[in-house]
Design an enzyme around this catalytic site. Structure first.
Site, short mmCIF file in Angstrom:
data_model
loop_
_atom_site.label_atom_id
_atom_site.label_comp_id
_atom_site.label_asym_id
_atom_site.label_seq_id
_atom_site.Cartn_x
_atom_site.Cartn_y
_atom_site.Cartn_z
N ASN A 9 0.87 -1.18 0.00
CA ASN A 9 0.00 0.00 0.00
C ASN A 9 0.90 1.23 0.00
O ASN A 9 1.45 1.60 1.03
CB ASN A 9 -0.89 -0.03 1.25
CG ASN A 9 -1.73 1.22 1.37
OD1 ASN A 9 -1.81 2.02 0.45
ND2 ASN A 9 -2.37 1.39 2.53
N LYS A 11 0.05 4.26 -0.49
CA LYS A 11 -0.63 5.48 0.00
C LYS A 11 -0.37 6.64 -0.97
O LYS A 11 -0.29 6.41 -2.18
CB LYS A 11 -0.17 5.78 1.43
CG LYS A 11 -0.28 4.54 2.32
CD LYS A 11 -0.13 4.80 3.78
CE LYS A 11 -0.28 3.48 4.53
NZ LYS A 11 -0.32 3.64 5.97
N HIS A 95 -9.72 1.14 4.08
CA HIS A 95 -8.50 1.32 4.87
C HIS A 95 -8.79 2.31 6.01
O HIS A 95 -9.58 3.24 5.84
CB HIS A 95 -7.37 1.85 3.96
CG HIS A 95 -6.05 1.89 4.66
ND1 HIS A 95 -5.70 2.90 5.53
CD2 HIS A 95 -5.01 1.02 4.63
CE1 HIS A 95 -4.48 2.65 6.01
NE2 HIS A 95 -4.05 1.52 5.49
N GLU A 97 -7.28 4.77 7.12
CA GLU A 97 -7.06 6.19 6.79
C GLU A 97 -8.26 6.74 6.02
O GLU A 97 -8.59 7.91 6.14
CB GLU A 97 -5.75 6.35 6.00
CG GLU A 97 -4.55 6.20 6.92
CD GLU A 97 -3.30 5.67 6.25
OE1 GLU A 97 -3.22 5.66 5.01
OE2 GLU A 97 -2.38 5.25 6.99
N GLU A 167 -5.83 -4.78 10.31
CA GLU A 167 -4.84 -3.74 10.56
C GLU A 167 -5.22 -2.97 11.83
O GLU A 167 -6.03 -2.03 11.77
CB GLU A 167 -4.78 -2.77 9.38
CG GLU A 167 -4.37 -3.41 8.08
CD GLU A 167 -3.73 -2.40 7.14
OE1 GLU A 167 -2.61 -2.64 6.70
OE2 GLU A 167 -4.35 -1.36 6.86
N GLY A 173 1.91 2.56 10.68
CA GLY A 173 2.86 3.65 10.55
C GLY A 173 3.49 4.10 11.86
O GLY A 173 4.11 5.15 11.93
N SER A 213 2.93 -1.87 10.44
CA SER A 213 4.38 -1.90 10.70
C SER A 213 5.03 -3.25 10.42
O SER A 213 5.90 -3.69 11.16
CB SER A 213 4.67 -1.44 12.14
OG SER A 213 4.23 -0.11 12.33
P1 PGA Z 1 2.48 0.47 7.67
O1 PGA Z 1 1.06 0.68 6.94
O2 PGA Z 1 3.06 -0.81 7.16
O3 PGA Z 1 3.30 1.68 7.28
O4 PGA Z 1 2.21 0.42 9.14
C1 PGA Z 1 0.19 -0.40 6.73
C2 PGA Z 1 -1.05 0.09 6.06
O5 PGA Z 1 -1.50 1.21 6.34
O6 PGA Z 1 -1.65 -0.62 5.22
#
Ligand code: PGA
Length: 252
Positions: A9, A11, A95, A97, A167, A173, A213
């Site tokens: 992903n 983003k 997601h 976000e 998630e 993140g 992460s």
């Molecule tokens: P990350 O993001 O690996 O940077 O924690 C995962 C995601 O948002 O799908």
């Protein structure tokens, strides 16, 4: 029996030129990989060039979002028909976000999921609890609600390709990864919920990815859990060597 799936992903990172140089560097690093399925999810603008660059490889391409309607007066949106037309095979849905910053709800997730299935696009539906929900002991309840609402009204015969990504929002993140045991426990909750709605057989076949992460040094311990069928990777998927290390993890 469930093929491991790794989805990147990206983003809102990478211009089309940067996306292309990623693919050039990444492709040879995973060329011999047959154990896993690999999906890159770049920005809408980079979908077409990335699709072109992965032709003839073992890499698929997915969008990070889509509208649930086939077409219409929805300024700024992208429809499943458009995604399908350029060869996109996967789509991330709901997601955290998007839930947090773009008002996506369990209801919009459900509409998008139905639309993706109707168009033969593999949906990767994201669910996961907030830190406060985990700390107050509400994780199972939240997962049950998110999965139940996402799957509402979906006939079992239409569910074969659904992928769910667990998630935990507090792990995205932040560098804080769920322990493999904690993630596996959440996956079990999700699978049990799916079994209650769509039946045990479909639940056993459904891939549930972990996201939050995931890095080259923790991928193997997460993937070693039989309940974890792959990963949705944000930050560590932006670098070709790092994402290739995750895809090529050594199981133990
Ligand atoms: P990350 O993001 O690996 O940077 O924690 C995962 C995601 O948002 O799908």
């Amino acid at each position: 029996m469930r093929k491991t799936l790794f989805a990147a992903n990206w983003k809102m990172y990478k211009t089309p030129a940067e996306a292309l140089s990623f693919v050039q560097a990444f492709r040879p690093l995973v060329a011999s990989q047959t154990r896993d399925e690999i999906v890159l999810c770049p920005s809408m603008l980079s979908l077409a060039p990335v699709l072109d660059a992965v032709k003839g490889s073992n890499i698929s391409v997915g969008a990070q979002n889509m509208h649930s309607s086939d077409e219409g007066a929805f300024t700024g949106e992208t429809s499943p028909i458009m995604l399908k037309a350029i060869g996109c095979t996967h789509v991330l849905i709901g997601h955290s976000e998007r839930r947090q910053y773009f008002n996506e709800t369990d209801d919009s997730v459900n509409l998008k999921l139905k639309s993706a299935l109707a168009h033969g696009i593999v949906p990767i539906v994201c669910v996961g609890e907030l830190l406060a929900e985990r700390e107050t002991g509400h994780t199972s309840e939240v997962l049950h609600r998110q999965v139940g609402n996402a799957l509402a009204g979906i006939a079992p015969e239409h569910t074969a390709p659904i992928v769910i990504a667990y998630e935990p929002v507090w792990a995205i993140g932040t560098g804080k990864t769920a322990t493999p045991e904690l993630a596996a426990d959440a996956h079990l909750t999700i699978r049990t919920t799916v079994a209650g709605i769509l039946g045990r057989d479909i639940a056993d076949k459904m891939r549930i990815l972990y996201g939050g992460s995931v890095k080259p040094d923790n991928a193997a311990s997460l993937l070693n859990q039989p309940e974890i069928d792959g990963a949705l990777v944000g930050g560590a998927s932006l670098d070709p060597a790092s994402f290739a290390k995750i895809v090529n993890y050594t199981s133990f």
